[in-house]
Design a protein around this motif. Structure first.
Motif, PDB file in Angstrom:
ATOM      1  N   PRO A  73     -11.721   9.215  -6.334  1.00 40.26           N
ATOM      2  CA  PRO A  73     -11.613   8.178  -5.286  1.00 40.26           C
ATOM      3  C   PRO A  73     -10.495   7.173  -5.523  1.00 40.26           C
ATOM      4  CG  PRO A  73     -13.486   7.759  -6.727  1.00 40.26           C
ATOM      5  CD  PRO A  73     -12.884   9.036  -7.206  1.00 40.26           C
ATOM      6  N   MET A  74      -9.687   7.398  -6.548  1.00 35.16           N
ATOM      7  CA  MET A  74      -8.569   6.472  -6.796  1.00 35.16           C
ATOM      8  C   MET A  74      -7.615   6.475  -5.607  1.00 35.16           C
ATOM      9  SD  MET A  74      -7.661   7.276 -10.734  1.00 35.16           S
ATOM     10  CE  MET A  74      -6.079   6.525 -10.803  1.00 35.16           C
ATOM     11  N   ALA A  75      -7.134   5.278  -5.260  1.00 37.14           N
ATOM     12  CA  ALA A  75      -6.195   5.175  -4.131  1.00 37.14           C
ATOM     13  C   ALA A  75      -4.833   5.732  -4.543  1.00 37.14           C
ATOM     14  CB  ALA A  75      -6.065   3.709  -3.727  1.00 37.14           C
ATOM     15  N   ASN A  76      -4.067   6.167  -3.551  1.00 35.97           N
ATOM     16  CA  ASN A  76      -2.722   6.696  -3.838  1.00 35.97           C
ATOM     17  C   ASN A  76      -1.861   5.671  -4.566  1.00 35.97           C
ATOM     18  OD1 ASN A  76      -2.998   9.273  -2.580  1.00 35.97           O
ATOM     19  ND2 ASN A  76      -3.005   8.204  -0.614  1.00 35.97           N
ATOM     20  N   ILE A  77      -2.032   4.418  -4.199  1.00 34.18           N
ATOM     21  CA  ILE A  77      -1.223   3.363  -4.824  1.00 34.18           C
ATOM     22  C   ILE A  77      -1.560   3.259  -6.321  1.00 34.18           C
ATOM     23  CG2 ILE A  77      -2.802   1.456  -4.244  1.00 34.18           C
ATOM     24  CD1 ILE A  77       0.908   1.076  -3.944  1.00 34.18           C
ATOM     25  N   THR A  78      -2.820   3.478  -6.659  1.00 30.20           N
ATOM     26  CA  THR A  78      -3.234   3.391  -8.068  1.00 30.20           C
ATOM     27  C   THR A  78      -2.635   4.547  -8.864  1.00 30.20           C
ATOM     28  OG1 THR A  78      -5.316   2.498  -7.248  1.00 30.20           O
ATOM     29  CG2 THR A  78      -5.253   3.098  -9.571  1.00 30.20           C
ATOM     30  N   ILE A  79      -2.647   5.735  -8.257  1.00 32.39           N
ATOM     31  CA  ILE A  79      -2.053   6.905  -8.927  1.00 32.39           C
ATOM     32  C   ILE A  79      -0.557   6.650  -9.137  1.00 32.39           C
ATOM     33  CG2 ILE A  79      -1.548   9.379  -8.673  1.00 32.39           C
ATOM     34  CD1 ILE A  79      -4.175   9.617  -7.058  1.00 32.39           C
ATOM     35  N   LEU A  80       0.073   6.114  -8.107  1.00 34.05           N
ATOM     36  CA  LEU A  80       1.509   5.807  -8.196  1.00 34.05           C
ATOM     37  C   LEU A  80       1.771   4.798  -9.318  1.00 34.05           C
ATOM     38  CD1 LEU A  80       4.313   6.156  -6.904  1.00 34.05           C
ATOM     39  CD2 LEU A  80       3.728   4.368  -5.300  1.00 34.05           C
ATOM     40  N   LEU A  81       0.976   3.734  -9.336  1.00 35.54           N
ATOM     41  CA  LEU A  81       1.172   2.698 -10.356  1.00 35.54           C
ATOM     42  C   LEU A  81       0.922   3.239 -11.764  1.00 35.54           C
ATOM     43  CD1 LEU A  81      -0.435  -0.460  -8.687  1.00 35.54           C
ATOM     44  CD2 LEU A  81       1.979   0.018  -9.043  1.00 35.54           C
ATOM     45  N   GLY A  82      -0.059   4.127 -11.887  1.00 38.79           N
ATOM     46  CA  GLY A  82      -0.372   4.716 -13.196  1.00 38.79           C
ATOM     47  C   GLY A  82       0.806   5.485 -13.758  1.00 38.79           C
ATOM     48  N   TYR A  83       1.378   6.354 -12.920  1.00 35.22           N
ATOM     49  CA  TYR A  83       2.520   7.150 -13.387  1.00 35.22           C
ATOM     50  C   TYR A  83       3.744   6.269 -13.650  1.00 35.22           C
ATOM     51  CZ  TYR A  83       0.476  11.756 -12.970  1.00 35.22           C
ATOM     52  OH  TYR A  83      -0.287  12.857 -13.186  1.00 35.22           O
ATOM     53  N   VAL A  84       3.984   5.317 -12.732  1.00 39.62           N
ATOM     54  CA  VAL A  84       5.155   4.450 -12.894  1.00 39.62           C
ATOM     55  C   VAL A  84       5.007   3.606 -14.168  1.00 39.62           C
ATOM     56  CG1 VAL A  84       6.351   2.456 -11.898  1.00 39.62           C
ATOM     57  CG2 VAL A  84       5.821   4.428 -10.475  1.00 39.62           C
ATOM     58  N   SER A  85       3.803   3.117 -14.429  1.00 40.58           N
ATOM     59  CA  SER A  85       3.597   2.322 -15.646  1.00 40.58           C
ATOM     60  C   SER A  85       3.891   3.154 -16.885  1.00 40.58           C
ATOM     61  CB  SER A  85       2.155   1.806 -15.708  1.00 40.58           C
ATOM     62  OG  SER A  85       1.873   1.059 -14.565  1.00 40.58           O
ATOM     63  N   GLY A  86       3.500   4.416 -16.851  1.00 35.47           N
ATOM     64  CA  GLY A  86       3.798   5.320 -17.972  1.00 35.47           C
ATOM     65  C   GLY A  86       5.308   5.427 -18.178  1.00 35.47           C
TER      66      GLY A  86
END
Lengths: 307, 260
Positions: free
Chosen positions: B103-116
């Motif tokens: 249920p993670m939002a697309n923005i959260t997935i985006l932020l997760g990868y970008v933070s990495g």
């Protein structure tokens, strides 16, 4: 309450292939439901739509009252999915895969670790907790995928051919585990090629063919339609023509091999006696276990006959 | 009762970030060490051996002049490389589906990868800065601008890496952009020279290269010198970052390349 309510679901891929052609289906809460069909029938596409991996073309999907179009996060929270293909991160440790997956559903790390230990234990792979998934056997990977799907304790578990390529012993262990989960109240939808698997686990069944549901009934009623079964016999000597006997149909497959189609309640003793009287000595007798194929043929014939 | 979506996304983000950080440091021989070795070679060859014959640029020794560019080059390549390889391997092995069904939002997935990507960019940049300090003295003339440029550029190229990964279908597709776009543009973006050293028409052509603005903004932050105005440089960086963010978010939202 419906665990799953699908109305007139359609999917047309970009290459114009229409994989799902207006499916409507209801699965009751607590049910153990089988979704059967040959390859390319539309099962995996249907599951893909329910789990948001495939964008639908039209139709409605409702999971425990949550509309997929309006409350997608809630729908996802309700569902745990075990896909057909192994999709584990090959370089991640088994336990890390589980703990991270729980995190994606908002389960705290402390709780996730507890649950990971629990499911690794229940699925008998706890000794592999710190192994990277690439080093696990096929059966262990399948069980790890089931554990992963359960980490957020979903109300609906969807398994897309979970026992494909798994040996019979592990398959039976997995069946027992799934039965136990269902008895604890979890709704389970299972797709499989093995009618025997569906027959021994599921109470209700839908059969998909070419994007349509061609049968949706209780397992009991569907299996009743299989009133005949087939045995493959090998004889000691070469076989000539066999005279008719008690509604049985004989078909020669080779000089020593004959298939016999008979009513499910037919008397095997009288068949053997009859064959002996014809001077035919049976070396081996094996049931032909492709009942799913028979069922499909029968259903398609029925469909054709009824227009 | 509805679960708290914010809570799900917060824990989900932390889990994804932890996974990305574990990946970076699990394969540190691939992710951290090679850029540090490459940059050390740049300092030895271009800075020490060749640089001593070039003399000062804008009153700074050549070694000091190229240091910000080399640090920026490592941020660009590593932020991009981290996200493109992590996201593409998730697509290829299909474990990206773990995130897509959650249920993670697309923005959260985006932020997760970008933070990495940002973390890898900053880790490598720190190591390269330490290496640079063995060869030259570095100062930070404008700390705020330096920090802002580092963060924005690592975000910008992490986003570019994700966009590349979305469109990639094989390993060739994830090496085309770094090889044929990023590396040439970075080299021509003023890492090793000031555009004042170029003849007239080439100065104009060089100004079409966005890397020039990124590298010079960072050089301004560190040394206080730049071939372009810092306002123009920051405008280019922010414009690129925002544009790539919108594209990356749109691609995740529509499921391009990741959902059927």
């Amino acid at each position: 309450m419906h665990a799953l309510n699908i109305q007139d679901l359609r999917k047309v891929y970009r290459n114009k292939v229409e994989a799902v052609k207006g499916i409507s289906l209801q699965v009751e809460e607590g049910d153990f439901f089988a979704l059967l069909g040959p390859n390319g029938a539309g099962k995996t596409t249907t599951i893909g739509i329910i789990t948001s991996l495939v964008n639908k073309s039209s139709g409605k999907v409702n999971v425990f009252g949550y509309d997929l179009d309006e409350k997608v996060e809630m729908v996802k929270t309700c569902i745990g999915v075990v896909p057909q293909e192994i999709n584990l991160n090959a370089f991640e440790k088994a336990k890390d895969i589980l703990v991270n997956q729980a995190g994606y559903y908002g389960v705290t790390r402390k709780e996730a670790k507890k649950r990971a230990d629990k499911y690794l234990e229940l699925l008998q792979i706890s000794e592999k907790a710190n192994q990277i998934s690439r080093n696990l056997s096929g059966g262990m990977k399948r069980r790890l995928m089931i554990a992963r799907a359960l980490m957020h304790e979903p109300r609906l578990l969807i398994l897309d051919e979970p026992t494909a390529g798994v040996d019979i012993e592990i398959r039976r262990t997995m069946w027992a585990f799934l039965e136990e989960l269902n008895q604890l109240g979890k709704t389970i939808i299972l797709t499989t090629h093995y009618l025997e698997e569906a027959e021994s686990l599921c109470r209700n069944i839908a059969i998909i063919d070419d994007g349509h549901i061609i049968e949706n009934d209780s397992m009991k009623n569907v299996v009743k339609k299989l009133q005949r079964e087939v045995f493959n016999l090998t004889f000691e000597a070469e076989v000539g023509d066999i005279p008719p006997f008690e509604g049985m149909i004989f078909q020669k497959n080779g000089s020593h091999d004959v298939s016999i189609e008979m009513p499910t309640k037919g008397n095997i003793n009288s068949l053997i006696t009859f064959l002996s009287q014809q001077g035919l000595q049976v070396n081996s007798m094996r049931p032909k276990r492709n009942r799913l194929e028979e069922l499909f043929v029968k259903l398609l014939e029925d469909k054709k006959n009824h227009g | 009762m509805d679960k708290n979506i914010f809570q799900i996304n917060l824990i989900g983000y932390k889990s994804l970030l932890r996974k990305e950080i574990n990946r970076i440091f699990r394969i540190w021989i691939q992710t951290i060490i090679p850029p540090a070795i490459t940059m050390t070679l740049y300092f030895v060859i271009f800075g020490s051996l060749i640089g001593s014959r070039i003399g000062a640029i804008d009153e700074y020794p050549y070694m000091t002049f190229i240091a910000p560019g080399l640090i920026m080059m490592s941020i660009i390549t590593n932020s991009f490389g981290n996200v493109v390889s992590s996201f593409f391997s998730g697509k290829l092995q299909r474990h990206l589906e773990e995130l897509l069904v959650s249920p993670m939002a697309n923005i959260t997935i985006l932020l997760g990868y970008v933070s990495g990507g940002v973390i890898r960019g900053l880790s490598v940049a720190s190591l390269v800065t330490i290496v640079a300090l063995f060869f030259t003295n570095l100062t930070v003339a404008h700390p705020l601008i330096t920090g802002l440029v580092i963060i924005l550029i690592s975000i910008c190229f992490s986003l570019a890496g994700l966009i590349n990964a979305v469109y990639a279908n094989n390993f060739d597709d994830i090496s085309i952009i770094p090889t044929f776009v990023l590396t040439p543009l970075t080299y021509l973006g003023g890492v090793f020279f000031s555009i004042e050293m170029l003849p007239g028409i080439w100065q104009t052509i060089a100004r079409l290269n966005p890397m020039l603005y990124m590298i010079n903004s960072f050089r301004y932050g560190m040394l206080g010198i730049s071939d372009i105005s810092i306002t123009t440089g920051m405008t280019v960086i922010v414009t690129f970052t925002v544009t790539l963010f919108i594209i990356a978010y749109y691609l995740l939202k529509t499921g391009k390349g990741i959902r059927d």
